[in-house]
Structures are given as C-alpha cells and as structure tokens.
Write a protein that holds these residues in place. Structure first.
Motif, PDB file in Angstrom:
ATOM      1  N   VAL A 105       0.836  -1.208   0.000  1.00  0.00           N
ATOM      2  CA  VAL A 105       0.000   0.000   0.000  1.00  0.00           C
ATOM      3  C   VAL A 105       0.869   1.257   0.000  1.00  0.00           C
ATOM      4  O   VAL A 105       0.638   2.190  -0.772  1.00  0.00           O
ATOM      5  N   GLY A 106       1.880   1.306   0.864  1.00  0.00           N
ATOM      6  CA  GLY A 106       2.767   2.474   0.909  1.00  0.00           C
ATOM      7  C   GLY A 106       3.469   2.702  -0.415  1.00  0.00           C
ATOM      8  O   GLY A 106       3.521   3.823  -0.920  1.00  0.00           O
ATOM      9  N   ARG A 107       3.988   1.634  -0.986  1.00  0.00           N
ATOM     10  CA  ARG A 107       4.663   1.735  -2.285  1.00  0.00           C
ATOM     11  C   ARG A 107       3.695   2.238  -3.349  1.00  0.00           C
ATOM     12  O   ARG A 107       4.037   3.101  -4.162  1.00  0.00           O
ATOM     13  N   ALA A 108       2.479   1.711  -3.358  1.00  0.00           N
ATOM     14  CA  ALA A 108       1.489   2.127  -4.356  1.00  0.00           C
ATOM     15  C   ALA A 108       1.148   3.606  -4.206  1.00  0.00           C
ATOM     16  O   ALA A 108       0.976   4.313  -5.206  1.00  0.00           O
ATOM     17  N   LEU A 109       1.056   4.084  -2.973  1.00  0.00           N
ATOM     18  CA  LEU A 109       0.781   5.513  -2.765  1.00  0.00           C
ATOM     19  C   LEU A 109       1.938   6.368  -3.273  1.00  0.00           C
ATOM     20  O   LEU A 109       1.729   7.384  -3.935  1.00  0.00           O
ATOM     21  N   ILE A 110       3.170   5.963  -2.983  1.00  0.00           N
ATOM     22  CA  ILE A 110       4.337   6.704  -3.489  1.00  0.00           C
ATOM     23  C   ILE A 110       4.362   6.675  -5.008  1.00  0.00           C
ATOM     24  O   ILE A 110       4.592   7.701  -5.661  1.00  0.00           O
ATOM     25  N   GLU A 111       4.116   5.518  -5.594  1.00  0.00           N
ATOM     26  CA  GLU A 111       4.122   5.414  -7.053  1.00  0.00           C
ATOM     27  C   GLU A 111       3.022   6.255  -7.684  1.00  0.00           C
ATOM     28  O   GLU A 111       3.199   6.795  -8.784  1.00  0.00           O
ATOM     29  N   ALA A 112       1.887   6.406  -6.998  1.00  0.00           N
ATOM     30  CA  ALA A 112       0.826   7.283  -7.508  1.00  0.00           C
ATOM     31  C   ALA A 112       1.296   8.734  -7.515  1.00  0.00           C
ATOM     32  O   ALA A 112       1.007   9.486  -8.449  1.00  0.00           O
ATOM     33  N   VAL A 113       2.031   9.130  -6.479  1.00  0.00           N
ATOM     34  CA  VAL A 113       2.594  10.487  -6.455  1.00  0.00           C
ATOM     35  C   VAL A 113       3.640  10.631  -7.548  1.00  0.00           C
ATOM     36  O   VAL A 113       3.685  11.657  -8.239  1.00  0.00           O
ATOM     37  N   TYR A 114       4.488   9.628  -7.739  1.00  0.00           N
ATOM     38  CA  TYR A 114       5.462   9.661  -8.833  1.00  0.00           C
ATOM     39  C   TYR A 114       4.750   9.858 -10.173  1.00  0.00           C
ATOM     40  O   TYR A 114       5.182  10.663 -11.006  1.00  0.00           O
ATOM     41  N   ALA A 115       3.680   9.120 -10.398  1.00  0.00           N
ATOM     42  CA  ALA A 115       2.942   9.225 -11.660  1.00  0.00           C
ATOM     43  C   ALA A 115       2.339  10.621 -11.824  1.00  0.00           C
ATOM     44  O   ALA A 115       2.358  11.189 -12.927  1.00  0.00           O
ATOM     45  N   GLU A 116       1.809  11.174 -10.736  1.00  0.00           N
ATOM     46  CA  GLU A 116       1.245  12.530 -10.797  1.00  0.00           C
ATOM     47  C   GLU A 116       2.348  13.541 -11.108  1.00  0.00           C
ATOM     48  O   GLU A 116       2.162  14.467 -11.900  1.00  0.00           O
ATOM     49  N   ALA A 117       3.512  13.377 -10.479  1.00  0.00           N
ATOM     50  CA  ALA A 117       4.641  14.269 -10.751  1.00  0.00           C
ATOM     51  C   ALA A 117       5.052  14.170 -12.217  1.00  0.00           C
ATOM     52  O   ALA A 117       5.296  15.195 -12.870  1.00  0.00           O
ATOM     53  N   ASP A 118       5.129  12.960 -12.732  1.00  0.00           N
ATOM     54  CA  ASP A 118       5.474  12.775 -14.149  1.00  0.00           C
ATOM     55  C   ASP A 118       4.458  13.460 -15.049  1.00  0.00           C
ATOM     56  O   ASP A 118       4.825  14.129 -16.017  1.00  0.00           O
ATOM     57  N   SER A 119       3.180  13.327 -14.719  1.00  0.00           N
ATOM     58  CA  SER A 119       2.141  13.920 -15.572  1.00  0.00           C
ATOM     59  C   SER A 119       2.191  15.443 -15.536  1.00  0.00           C
ATOM     60  O   SER A 119       1.754  16.097 -16.479  1.00  0.00           O
ATOM     61  N   ARG A 120       2.733  16.009 -14.473  1.00  0.00           N
ATOM     62  CA  ARG A 120       2.845  17.469 -14.354  1.00  0.00           C
ATOM     63  C   ARG A 120       4.221  17.989 -14.748  1.00  0.00           C
ATOM     64  O   ARG A 120       4.503  19.179 -14.614  1.00  0.00           O
ATOM     65  N   GLY A 121       5.095  17.106 -15.195  1.00  0.00           N
ATOM     66  CA  GLY A 121       6.421  17.521 -15.634  1.00  0.00           C
ATOM     67  C   GLY A 121       7.354  17.887 -14.492  1.00  0.00           C
ATOM     68  O   GLY A 121       8.327  18.618 -14.696  1.00  0.00           O
ATOM     69  N   ALA A 122       7.093  17.387 -13.291  1.00  0.00           N
ATOM     70  CA  ALA A 122       7.965  17.651 -12.138  1.00  0.00           C
ATOM     71  C   ALA A 122       9.092  16.627 -12.134  1.00  0.00           C
ATOM     72  O   ALA A 122       8.827  15.424 -12.049  1.00  0.00           O
ATOM     73  N   PRO A 123      10.355  17.070 -12.214  1.00  0.00           N
ATOM     74  CA  PRO A 123      11.466  16.129 -12.341  1.00  0.00           C
ATOM     75  C   PRO A 123      11.825  15.388 -11.051  1.00  0.00           C
ATOM     76  O   PRO A 123      12.549  14.406 -11.094  1.00  0.00           O
ATOM     77  N   SER A 124      11.327  15.861  -9.908  1.00  0.00           N
ATOM     78  CA  SER A 124      11.698  15.166  -8.674  1.00  0.00           C
ATOM     79  C   SER A 124      10.553  15.170  -7.665  1.00  0.00           C
ATOM     80  O   SER A 124       9.702  16.055  -7.664  1.00  0.00           O
ATOM     81  N   VAL A 125      10.577  14.141  -6.830  1.00  0.00           N
ATOM     82  CA  VAL A 125       9.683  14.004  -5.691  1.00  0.00           C
ATOM     83  C   VAL A 125      10.592  13.777  -4.494  1.00  0.00           C
ATOM     84  O   VAL A 125      11.514  12.965  -4.564  1.00  0.00           O
ATOM     85  N   TYR A 126      10.344  14.493  -3.408  1.00  0.00           N
ATOM     86  CA  TYR A 126      11.175  14.315  -2.216  1.00  0.00           C
ATOM     87  C   TYR A 126      10.301  14.288  -0.977  1.00  0.00           C
ATOM     88  O   TYR A 126       9.155  14.722  -0.998  1.00  0.00           O
ATOM     89  N   TRP A 127      10.858  13.744   0.103  1.00  0.00           N
ATOM     90  CA  TRP A 127      10.145  13.686   1.378  1.00  0.00           C
ATOM     91  C   TRP A 127      11.141  13.593   2.514  1.00  0.00           C
ATOM     92  O   TRP A 127      12.330  13.359   2.293  1.00  0.00           O
ATOM     93  N   LEU A 128      10.644  13.772   3.719  1.00  0.00           N
ATOM     94  CA  LEU A 128      11.438  13.670   4.939  1.00  0.00           C
ATOM     95  C   LEU A 128      10.854  12.572   5.810  1.00  0.00           C
ATOM     96  O   LEU A 128       9.661  12.282   5.741  1.00  0.00           O
ATOM     97  N   THR A 129      11.671  11.979   6.638  1.00  0.00           N
ATOM     98  CA  THR A 129      11.180  11.081   7.676  1.00  0.00           C
ATOM     99  C   THR A 129      12.135  11.173   8.850  1.00  0.00           C
ATOM    100  O   THR A 129      13.234  11.722   8.724  1.00  0.00           O
TER     101      THR A 129
END
Length: 155
Positions: A105-129
């Motif tokens: 589930v966590g991976r799928a949520l991250i991959e959905a954000v990756y896909a959204e970033a790709d569709s918007r032309g954003a070259p990077s996704v980052y996060w903190l933990t």
C-alpha cells in the motif's frame, strides 16, 4: 492503480473525495500519533478543505481503499524550486494502516505520487522522515534515494 494487500481484495489508489472526511481524519490522526503530534480540529478542517480545493499551489491527497474502507493516505504538494525551471513535488505525509503494512500500500501511494509528478512535468519528488522510522525507511530505501541533507528549523 491497484495493489494486493494481505486480504483477498485489492487496494485502489484514488484521489480524496468529500465523502472521505471521517476516514481520512482517522487515518491522519493515527499518522500524527506516530509522530507524537496532536492538532486542533481547526487544522483538520482547514487541511481537508485545502486538499479538496482548486488552488494548484495547495496540497493534494491520494487515498488507498480496500474492502470498502480507507487504509492509507498521502499528502503532496507541487512548488517552485530555485535550482530548477520546473516545479518539484514534496510528499509531506504517507501513512498505511498497521493491518496493511508490508502489503504494498505504501509503495502504491508513493508510485501514484510519482505518476502525478510525471504527468505534471515535475522532475523530482522528495520527502522527509525521522531517523528512527525504520519500517518506512525500509520501503523508502527501495523506492527513493537517501540524500545527505539535514533539516533545520526555527525554534
């Protein structure tokens, strides 16, 4: 987008809707408890409204739904970056219910954000933990690259 959790049905990753308010609030409350944080109802209300708003500079949300209930969420934001022409994506919150952790589930949520970033032309996704978040970091080490940056903030 779907992922197979421990149960026999699949989790569906989809955008947050107005009907998700109660379950989203419960999930976000659990997430914040992990980080030993409590917020007033005003913040929950404001955040939910922003997640559903139409301001392109506000946060967005994907949720994971399985067996008719929400089992995960991610909040993310697109913003300008001084070192890039394109906007970048900040993944602020990621949470999966304890009963579905380790099922993708966590991976799928991250991959959905990756896909959204790709569709918007954003070259990077980052996060903190936090350093001690070993369970999440095990996933993050597989889907992201650890950077040497250290976070500071105003006291």
């Amino acid at each position: 987008m779907t992922v197979s959790p421990k149960s026999s049905s699949a989790a569906c990753i989809r955008p947050l809707t107005v009907d998700d308010r109660a379950e989203w609030g419960s999930l976000w409350r659990e997430y914040l408890e992990f980080y030993e944080t409590r917020l007033p109802d005003e913040v929950y209300n404001s955040t939910f409204a922003r997640l559903l708003g139409d301001d392109p500079h506000d946060f967005s949300c994907f949720v994971a739904e399985a067996d008719g209930r929400l089992v995960g969420l991610t909040h993310f934001l697109f913003h300008r970056h001084a070192w890039k022409v394109e906007s970048v994506c900040y993944l602020q919150d990621l949470f999966a219910s304890s009963d579905v952790r380790g099922t993708g589930v966590g991976r799928a949520l991250i991959e959905a954000v990756y896909a959204e970033a790709d569709s918007r032309g954003a070259p990077s996704v980052y996060w903190l933990t936090q350093e001690f978040n070993h369970t999440a970091r095990h996933l993050y080490d597989r889907v992201g690259q650890l950077t040497p940056f250290i976070k500071y903030q105003r006291p």
